[in-house]
Structure formats: C-alpha cells, structure tokens
Design a protein around this motif. Structure first.
Motif, PDB file in Angstrom:
ATOM      1  N   UNK A  42      43.809  37.290  50.874  1.00 30.20           N
ATOM      2  CA  UNK A  42      42.635  38.116  50.591  1.00 30.20           C
ATOM      3  C   UNK A  42      41.778  37.371  49.590  1.00 30.20           C
ATOM      4  N   UNK A  43      40.493  37.604  49.688  1.00 32.79           N
ATOM      5  CA  UNK A  43      39.562  36.924  48.802  1.00 32.79           C
ATOM      6  C   UNK A  43      38.706  37.956  48.092  1.00 32.79           C
ATOM      7  N   UNK A  44      38.326  37.634  46.877  1.00 30.04           N
ATOM      8  CA  UNK A  44      37.473  38.504  46.085  1.00 30.04           C
ATOM      9  C   UNK A  44      36.225  37.710  45.713  1.00 30.04           C
ATOM     10  N   UNK A  52      33.808  40.568  36.508  1.00 28.62           N
ATOM     11  CA  UNK A  52      35.119  40.439  37.149  1.00 28.62           C
ATOM     12  C   UNK A  52      36.134  41.501  36.705  1.00 28.62           C
ATOM     13  N   UNK A  53      36.243  41.848  35.418  1.00 32.37           N
ATOM     14  CA  UNK A  53      37.198  42.909  35.054  1.00 32.37           C
ATOM     15  C   UNK A  53      36.911  44.241  35.758  1.00 32.37           C
ATOM     16  N   UNK A  54      35.649  44.615  35.827  1.00 31.01           N
ATOM     17  CA  UNK A  54      35.278  45.872  36.496  1.00 31.01           C
ATOM     18  C   UNK A  54      35.571  45.790  37.992  1.00 31.01           C
ATOM     19  N   UNK A  55      35.293  44.652  38.594  1.00 28.62           N
ATOM     20  CA  UNK A  55      35.570  44.450  40.020  1.00 28.62           C
ATOM     21  C   UNK A  55      37.076  44.485  40.271  1.00 28.62           C
ATOM     22  N   UNK A  56      37.845  43.882  39.366  1.00 30.22           N
ATOM     23  CA  UNK A  56      39.304  43.904  39.494  1.00 30.22           C
ATOM     24  C   UNK A  56      39.858  45.317  39.438  1.00 30.22           C
ATOM     25  N   UNK A  57      39.334  46.125  38.523  1.00 32.15           N
ATOM     26  CA  UNK A  57      39.768  47.523  38.437  1.00 32.15           C
ATOM     27  C   UNK A  57      39.395  48.294  39.702  1.00 32.15           C
ATOM     28  N   UNK A  58      38.203  48.028  40.237  1.00 34.01           N
ATOM     29  CA  UNK A  58      37.786  48.696  41.480  1.00 34.01           C
ATOM     30  C   UNK A  58      38.687  48.289  42.636  1.00 34.01           C
ATOM     31  N   UNK A  59      39.050  47.012  42.700  1.00 39.46           N
ATOM     32  CA  UNK A  59      39.945  46.546  43.765  1.00 39.46           C
ATOM     33  C   UNK A  59      41.320  47.208  43.650  1.00 39.46           C
ATOM     34  N   UNK A  60      41.826  47.341  42.435  1.00 31.84           N
ATOM     35  CA  UNK A  60      43.123  48.003  42.239  1.00 31.84           C
ATOM     36  C   UNK A  60      43.035  49.473  42.618  1.00 31.84           C
TER      37      UNK A  60
END
Length: 73
Positions: A42-44, A52-60
C-alpha cells in the motif's frame, strides 16, 4: 512471529510488541496466517510533510485502528 536475524527486524519486533496491547497486531497476524494471504503493498501519497501526522491518523481511522472521532455539536 519468527526469529529475527537482522537488527532492523529486531527493532520492528520491539515496536510491534509495544503496539500490540493497543492494536492486537500479533493475534491478527496469527489469525490471518491461517488463510495464507497474499500481501499487497500500500502506498500513502501526500503533498506536505507537515500534514503527514494528520494523514497517518486518518489512515489508521479508515483501517479501523482508531475509534471514529465524535462530531462537534
């Protein structure tokens, strides 16, 4: 999971052990291993590093690793 040989495998194992109480990583790995899954990468993609931190939380959240945030009233 398996016996790590390289230092980065051991480090990753320790990180998994730290996150396991919150995300049940090891039990999920063992359950999924029964079905012989074919893993797909998977790619982000993101535009700005500061987001990136906000995107990481959204992905989780999307993956079900975090509870759904409550809406403000």
């Amino acid at each position: 999971m398996h016996s790590p040989e390289r230092w980065h495998e051991r480090l990753l194992g320790k990180l998994v052990a730290l996150g396991n109480p919150f995300f049940q990583i090891e039990s999920l790995y063992r359950f999924n291993a029964k079905f012989h899954p074919r893993w797909e990468p998977r790619y982000l993609a993101y535009e700005r590093t500061r987001r990136l931190p906000r995107i990481g939380l959204a992905a989780m959240w999307v993956e079900g690793q975090l509870p759904k945030p409550a809406l403000r009233q």
